[in-house]
Design a protein around this motif. Structure first.
Motif, short mmCIF file in Angstrom:
data_model
loop_
_atom_site.label_atom_id
_atom_site.label_comp_id
_atom_site.label_asym_id
_atom_site.label_seq_id
_atom_site.Cartn_x
_atom_site.Cartn_y
_atom_site.Cartn_z
N GLY A 1 0.83 -1.21 0.00
CA GLY A 1 0.00 0.00 0.00
C GLY A 1 0.86 1.25 0.00
O GLY A 1 0.56 2.23 -0.69
N GLN A 2 1.94 1.22 0.77
CA GLN A 2 2.86 2.36 0.78
C GLN A 2 3.53 2.54 -0.58
O GLN A 2 3.69 3.65 -1.07
N ILE A 3 3.91 1.43 -1.20
CA ILE A 3 4.54 1.49 -2.52
C ILE A 3 3.54 2.08 -3.53
O ILE A 3 3.85 3.00 -4.28
N GLU A 4 2.33 1.54 -3.51
CA GLU A 4 1.31 2.00 -4.47
C GLU A 4 0.97 3.48 -4.24
O GLU A 4 0.87 4.26 -5.18
N GLY A 5 0.80 3.84 -2.99
CA GLY A 5 0.46 5.23 -2.66
C GLY A 5 1.55 6.18 -3.13
O GLY A 5 1.26 7.25 -3.68
N GLY A 6 2.78 5.80 -2.90
CA GLY A 6 3.90 6.64 -3.33
C GLY A 6 3.94 6.77 -4.85
O GLY A 6 4.24 7.84 -5.39
N ILE A 7 3.63 5.70 -5.53
CA ILE A 7 3.65 5.73 -6.99
C ILE A 7 2.57 6.66 -7.52
O ILE A 7 2.83 7.52 -8.37
N ILE A 8 1.37 6.55 -7.01
CA ILE A 8 0.30 7.39 -7.55
C ILE A 8 0.54 8.86 -7.19
O ILE A 8 0.30 9.76 -7.99
N GLN A 9 1.08 9.10 -5.99
CA GLN A 9 1.43 10.48 -5.62
C GLN A 9 2.57 10.99 -6.52
O GLN A 9 2.59 12.15 -6.90
N GLY A 10 3.46 10.08 -6.88
CA GLY A 10 4.56 10.44 -7.78
C GLY A 10 4.07 10.67 -9.20
O GLY A 10 4.60 11.52 -9.92
N LEU A 11 3.06 9.94 -9.61
CA LEU A 11 2.50 10.15 -10.95
C LEU A 11 1.81 11.51 -11.02
O LEU A 11 1.90 12.21 -12.02
N GLY A 12 1.13 11.89 -9.95
CA GLY A 12 0.53 13.22 -9.89
C GLY A 12 1.62 14.29 -10.05
O GLY A 12 1.50 15.22 -10.84
N TYR A 13 2.69 14.11 -9.29
CA TYR A 13 3.84 15.02 -9.31
C TYR A 13 4.46 15.08 -10.71
O TYR A 13 4.89 16.13 -11.17
N SER A 14 4.49 13.95 -11.39
CA SER A 14 5.14 13.89 -12.69
C SER A 14 4.27 14.42 -13.82
O SER A 14 4.78 14.88 -14.83
N LEU A 15 2.95 14.31 -13.65
CA LEU A 15 2.08 14.56 -14.80
C LEU A 15 1.12 15.74 -14.66
O LEU A 15 0.82 16.41 -15.64
N ILE A 16 0.57 15.97 -13.48
CA ILE A 16 -0.48 16.99 -13.41
C ILE A 16 -0.34 18.01 -12.29
O ILE A 16 -0.89 19.10 -12.36
N GLU A 17 0.37 17.68 -11.22
CA GLU A 17 0.32 18.56 -10.05
C GLU A 17 1.36 19.66 -10.11
O GLU A 17 2.51 19.42 -10.46
N GLU A 18 0.94 20.84 -9.75
CA GLU A 18 1.88 21.96 -9.66
C GLU A 18 1.21 23.11 -8.94
O GLU A 18 0.14 23.56 -9.35
N LEU A 19 1.83 23.55 -7.87
CA LEU A 19 1.31 24.71 -7.16
C LEU A 19 1.82 25.96 -7.87
O LEU A 19 3.02 26.11 -8.09
N ASN A 20 0.90 26.84 -8.23
CA ASN A 20 1.28 28.06 -8.94
C ASN A 20 0.90 29.31 -8.14
O ASN A 20 -0.08 29.29 -7.40
N TYR A 21 1.64 30.36 -8.35
CA TYR A 21 1.34 31.66 -7.73
C TYR A 21 1.17 32.70 -8.84
O TYR A 21 1.78 32.59 -9.89
N ASP A 22 0.33 33.69 -8.58
CA ASP A 22 0.16 34.73 -9.60
C ASP A 22 1.22 35.82 -9.44
O ASP A 22 2.10 35.73 -8.59
N MET A 23 1.11 36.87 -10.23
CA MET A 23 2.12 37.93 -10.22
C MET A 23 2.27 38.59 -8.86
O MET A 23 3.32 39.09 -8.50
N ASN A 24 1.17 38.59 -8.10
CA ASN A 24 1.23 39.22 -6.78
C ASN A 24 1.62 38.25 -5.68
O ASN A 24 1.54 38.57 -4.51
N GLY A 25 1.99 37.04 -6.07
CA GLY A 25 2.40 36.06 -5.08
C GLY A 25 1.24 35.36 -4.40
O GLY A 25 1.40 34.76 -3.34
N LYS A 26 0.08 35.42 -5.02
CA LYS A 26 -1.10 34.75 -4.45
C LYS A 26 -1.20 33.35 -5.03
O LYS A 26 -1.13 33.18 -6.25
#
Ligand SMILES: Cc1cc2nc3c(=O)[nH]c(=O)nc-3n(C[C@H](O)[C@H](O)[C@H](O)COP(=O)(O)OP(=O)(O)OC[C@H]3O[C@@H](n4cnc5c(N)ncnc54)[C@H](O)[C@@H]3O)c2cc1C
Lengths: 745, 299
Positions: A646-671
């Protein structure tokens, strides 16, 4: 070498159901944010809407006048140190001179009702002169960049080196130079940061809030309030997900401060959006790597320029930087290297611990580099790794003697059988296969660790076990129960695990760095030894003989053909006024000295993993679908295969998010732009590829029953393997995560 | 973090609902499934302090047929649409779209009228409504009007609906037996994702000749659009790879996308091409979805 052959065990190597699953499935488990205290005040946080600015004034008079408001606190109300932070206490509890990120707390409100508290929030006025916002590592490094702290925008700079890179490089057959970038990632745990606090009849300040490291929380609270540690209790379990994001303090100090000032119970729970705005995230990275090798692929030198975005302050930044240093050489024999590592301030929230802790960042760089070297040299990517991995007994790049590297070699050989492309599912699909290897130390490297744990033999027929590692869903309570069951030879049903709580759990440290099984389990086994030693003497007294004549097996002490149960012995002990609680401390084996330029490098015990990722790319849409992922792990002896998988699988899916779709963004004002599940999508169940998790048979003598750790290893190599698989599918390498469709078509 | 009192009116008949609306006009916000409105309340962006709850208005929940049309009441939920034998038979393209909306939880609450009311260019029920030549019925106290779907939207979150009007019915043309269709949606993940690009298409074929093509595109312009030039180009032509390329290209050129956190404008153009190309290619190769009712089983 597996010196102790793996035996047949009764309670470990078994996928017993998690001991908390019944309560969780029934919904009866009470999380700390579920607690409703009588007479409690509702607390809210007043946050900056400016990402960088000079504070001229905070005006709370109007807010204080609201009916039902019991406290409006600012920095002026902090009794002692206005600072926290796991490594350096530089994060203001409440901002005073400057604000450095959007959402930084400026004031706290507590009131009889939610309505009153919210009304008070709307009446707080601040006067802040905005300063230019620093959005990224690059901007922070510009010559005339606005200074976020007086000392500038470099929080930590260090150089670690060995050998002569110039010389090695000039004689190399191939030299590749690349820049790799990874994004800020949010933890997105289901239970947002929150909890309750109250002062009890004994004058002890109780703080019950989701967290990972209760004893450190206690120290941090004590510093801010200026009250002794004995007057503080912290309980962190059960926590609804953490992934590192609750390792440093989130709400604990604010709760403590409010309860201390109002003398009333207080409840403070962040909304999802507050968690998005003010909660921690993973460091963004920018890594320039220049690596050289000979014609046969042997690595000759590695030159790394590492930048990690710490955000506005340092939380775990300095030690995350260390792990990124340790990871940038991979598990490889690299005779010459220079690592120039920098932790950089920006106005992007606060970066902190996140599963992998600097390793996924560096791993993406070095493993992508290995794949490209293999490509360029026309060597099989598994073969090039087999040629470079360190062997047991060899001295590694950080002067550490390598232990148990056979697991990695075996995993790589196994990966050969799994390394193939799938058949495309349609005319526009291109399939590809990618590989990467991961290495991660267990625990805190050279930093001294002395985890303590206790067991209590309850005469009524229970063994109670106590440790401060937090079960936030990873299953440590179950794993540690299994270790004790195995050691004492008693069924799991007789073991009662008390949730981590400084009131009765010894200080085992927290749950982080894949350390809980190794450290918590290690200490528990010693506590069992202590118990058996003491109880054996008591059994000897019962049989009127000497303790060396007594043997113990599966819950009973034996003398000749007679026996007495462990519980009856405990009963005798108790009747004589003695304690049946036994506590022991585990001196975690480590190298005494850190490599020059680091705080904790190297580790003594490493987990290993090899990942094979098979993707399909729609060539017209740029859509990447991971279809199958194989993960072969060396985590030492596996205590609970289902939980470990379960830990292996969870890490993989969290890693796939990181690799493919996830990204925290901020706007020009740092919001921050993506602060909830709608704006920050994470993979869901239908995104799961088929995952095949395999474990190498392995035994680490230093760990409890041969165990190492498992929590972080699988997320680490996902990025590089996905990038490699996509390159294999469409012939285009990605140097930046996430690989969103618009980056590849 | 607005924490304000909101009054909810829950009329039990359409007449009562229209009466309230005519009195209160823009002060009153209709709410059906609430899957958009509740989010607005939570985010503190809903202006209105009063809601007109349509859940108990029985006259708005139905699926009926006439000779050539299907009539769907505005508060009909996605779950009901998915399960409707009429919709499955006569406008299966709508089923394709609806089953990709959100998650089961959202489909249990969300309504088709709400999707129109929200008027997002990424609303997933809308592209099918465009190619089904739908009309939207707007009703007010003492009157009603029908608006063609392509005249209904004025921009993102803007429609021609007047404050005293309710959306009461959507009428869709029944699809021609034997015609092919598709609805494709591209999101960042496999489900519960907001569309980056979506497309719906119906194609009437006489052997391999295209009798007619209707194409609509979502999330690539301020409103959902019809790709009329592409449609005209295709009419009367042979369905082959060259034509597919031309049609997909024209469709892509018809878009006016924006760049946001879900994708760049350039990507949306490319993906429009890709979606249309792949969908038509599939139909050309005989793997397309076909309207089955009324088709004589010759096999
Ligand atoms: C998690 C989640 C996932 C989602 N996924 C998708 C998705 O994949 N695709 C998609 O298209 N949408 C999606 N949505 C948006 C939403 O579910 C749809 O737009 C849905 O159709 C809205 O219907 P509702 O009945 O809930 O509308 P409500 O929230 O009740 O209303 C929406 C708007 O329409 C107005 N309105 C409603 N009924 C009428 C009426 N009869 N007359 C006049 N005005 C009216 C309201 O005033 C409001 O402005 C999602 C939402 C959530 C929360």
């Amino acid at each position: 070498m597996i010196t102790e052959t793996i035996k047949k065990y009764n309670y470990i190597n078994k996928s017993i159901p998690r001991i908390d699953s019944f309560d969780k499935v029934r919904g009866t488990l009470q999380y700390l944010t579920d607690i409703k205290l009588e007479n409690a005040l509702y607390a809210y946080t007043f946050r900056s809407k400016i990402a960088h600015g000079k504070i001229n004034g905070i005006y709370t008079e109007d807010a204080e006048k609201v009916n039902g408001v019991k406290a409006v606190l600012t920095y002026k109300d902090i009794p002692a140190l206005n600072g926290y932070g796991a490594i350096v206490p530089e994060i203001p509890v409440l901002a005073y001179d400057k604000v450095r990120y959007y959402g930084e707390p400026l004031a706290l409100v507590a009131a009889e009702t939610q309505e009153a508290a919210i009304e008070a929030l709307s009446r707080i006025k601040v006067d802040i002169t905005p300063l230019p916002v620093v959005h990224s590592i690059d901007e922070a490094l510009e010559e005339n960049a606005p200074k976020i702290h007086d000392k500038g925008n470099i929080a930590r700079h260090t150089i670690v080196k060995k050998g002569d890179v110039e010389k090695a490089r000039s004689s190399a057959y191939i030299v590749l130079e690349r820049v790799y970038e990874t994004p800020m990632q949010k933890h997105m745990f289901l239970e947002p940061e929150g909890g309750v606090a109250y002062i009890d009849e004994d004058g002890v300040l109780n703080v019950l809030a989701g967290g990972q490291t209760p004893y450190r929380d206690k120290i941090q609270i004590s510093r801010v309030l200026g009250i002794p540690l004995e007057k503080i209790r912290v309980k962190n379990t059960p926590t609804g997900g953490a992934f590192g994001g609750k390792d440093d303090v989130t709400v604990q100090i604010h709760l403590a401060l409010l309860a201390y000032k109002t003398k009333r119970p207080v409840k403070l729970v962040w909304s999802r959006e507050e968690s998005g705005i003010a909660g921690f995230h993973r460091t963004a990275s920018k890594i320039k790597l220049r690596t050289s090798a000979s014609k046969d692929g042997s690595l000759l030198s590695n030159e790394a320029l590492i930048y990690l975005d710490s955000g506005a302050y340092q939380s775990f930044g300095p030690t995350i930087l260390d792990v990124s240093i340790e990871t940038i050489n991979g598990p490889y024999r690299i005779p010459n290297y220079i690592i120039d590592a920098n932790l950089v301030y920006t106005n992007n929230g606060i970066a902190s611990a996140f599963r992998g802790f600097g390793a996924p960042e560096s791993n993406f760089a070095i493993e992508s580099m290995m794949n490209e070297l293999a490509d360029e040299l026309k060597i099989d990517p598994i073969e090039i790794r087999l040629r470079n991995i360190l062997k047991s007994g060899e001295v590694g790049p950080f002067n550490n003697t390598i232990r148990h590297a056979e697991g990695l070699e075996e995993a790589l050989n196994r990966a050969k059988e799994l390394f193939y492309r799938l058949d495309p599912s349609g005319p526009f699909q291109r399939t590809g296969v990618g590989i990467a290897v991961a290495i991660k130390g267990v625990g805190f490297g050279t930093l001294p660790e002395f985890p303590a744990a206790a067991i209590e033999i309850v005469p009524e027929g229970k063994v109670r076990i106590m440790f401060s590692n937090v079960d936030y869903g990873q299953g440590i309570n179950t794993g540690n129960a299994q270790l004790v069951a195995e050691k004492l030879g008693i069924p799991i049903s007789q073991i009662e695990v008390l949730h981590s709580d400084t009131k009765f759990s010894p200080d085992t440290g927290g749950s982080s760095a894949s350390r809980s099984t190794f450290n918590g389990g290690g200490a528990l086994l010693l506590a069992c030894d202590k118990a058996l030693e003491e109880l054996k003497i008591e059994a000897a007294s019962f049989f009127m003989t000497k303790s060396s004549d007594i043997s113990y097996k599966d819950g009973n002490f034996y003398y000749k053909d007679k026996s007495i149960s462990i519980y009856d012995v405990a009963k005798r002990l108790k009747a004589r006024g003695k304690s049946t609680r036994f506590e022991a401390t585990f001196e975690v084996p480590r190298y005494q000295e850190a490599v020059e330029g680091t705080l904790e490098v190297p580790h003594m015990v490493y987990m290993y993993g090899v990942i094979v990722t098979k993707v399909e790319v729609d060539e017209l849409l740029g859509k990447i679908k991971p279809r199958e992922v194989d993960f072969i792990a060396d985590i030492g002896n596996v205590i609970n295969p289902a939980i470990a998988a379960g830990q292996i699988e969870g890490g993989i899916i969290q890693g796939l998010g990181y690799s493919l779709i996830e990204e925290l963004n901020y706007d020009m004002n740092g919001k921050p732009l993506n602060i909830n599940y709608t704006t920050y999508p994470v993979p869901i169940i239908s995104d799961m590829p088929f995952i095949n998790a395999e474990f190498i048979k392995s035994y680490e003598e230093l760990g409890p029953f041969g165990a190492k750790g498992v929590g972080e290893i699988s997320i680490i190599p996902v990025g590089a393997s996905v990038a490699d698989a996509v390159a294999d599918a469409i012939g285009k390498r990605s140097y930046k995560l996430p690989i969103v469709p618009w980056k590849i078509i | 973090m607005a924490y304000e009192r909101i009054e909810v009116y829950s009329p039990h008949s359409l007449a009562e609902a229209l009466e309230l609306l005519s009195q209160k006009q823009e002060a009153l916000r209709p709410i059906a499934g609430g899957t958009d409105v509740m989010v607005m309340i939570k985010d503190g962006v809903l202006k209105e302090k009063e809601l007109l709850n349509l859940s108990y208005v029985p006259e708005l929940n139905y699926i009926k047929e006439t000779e050539n049309k299907l009539l769907i009441g505005a508060t009909t939920k996605y779950r009901e649409i998915r399960r409707s034998p009429l919709v499955n038979a006569y406008t299966p393209i709508l089923i394709e779209a609806v089953r990709q909306i959100g998650s089961p939880q959202i489909q249990n609450l969300g309504t088709i009228g709400g999707n129109l009311g929200t008027a997002s260019p990424a609303g997933d029920s809308i592209p099918p409504l465009f190619v089904l030549n739908s009309t939207v019925k707007l009703q007010k106290l003492g009157g009603s009007r029908e608006v063609q779907i392509d005249k209904f939207f004025l921009g993102p979150r803007k429609t021609v609906r007047q404050p005293d009007e309710l959306i009461t019915e959507i009428s869709l043309e029944k699809m021609e037996p034997g015609s092919y269709y598709f609805f494709e949606k591209l999101g960042l993940r496999s489900a519960n994702a907001i569309s980056i690009v979506s497309a719906a298409g119906i194609i009437g074929l006489e052997k391999t000749t295209i009798k007619y093509l209707r194409l609509s595109l979502g999330a690539v312009a301020p409103t959902v659009i019809r790709a009329t030039e592409a449609e005209e180009e295709a009419t009367g032509k042979e369905l082959n790879e060259n034509l597919i390329h031309v049609v997909a290209k024209l469709a892509s050129e018809a878009t006016k996308p924006i760049t946001d956190i879900r994708g760049t404008a350039e990507y949306r153009k490319k993906a429009t091409y890709g979606i249309i190309y792949e969908a038509l290619y599939k139909i050309m190769k005989g793997f397309g979805k076909k309207v089955e009712y009324g088709v004589e089983n010759t096999g």
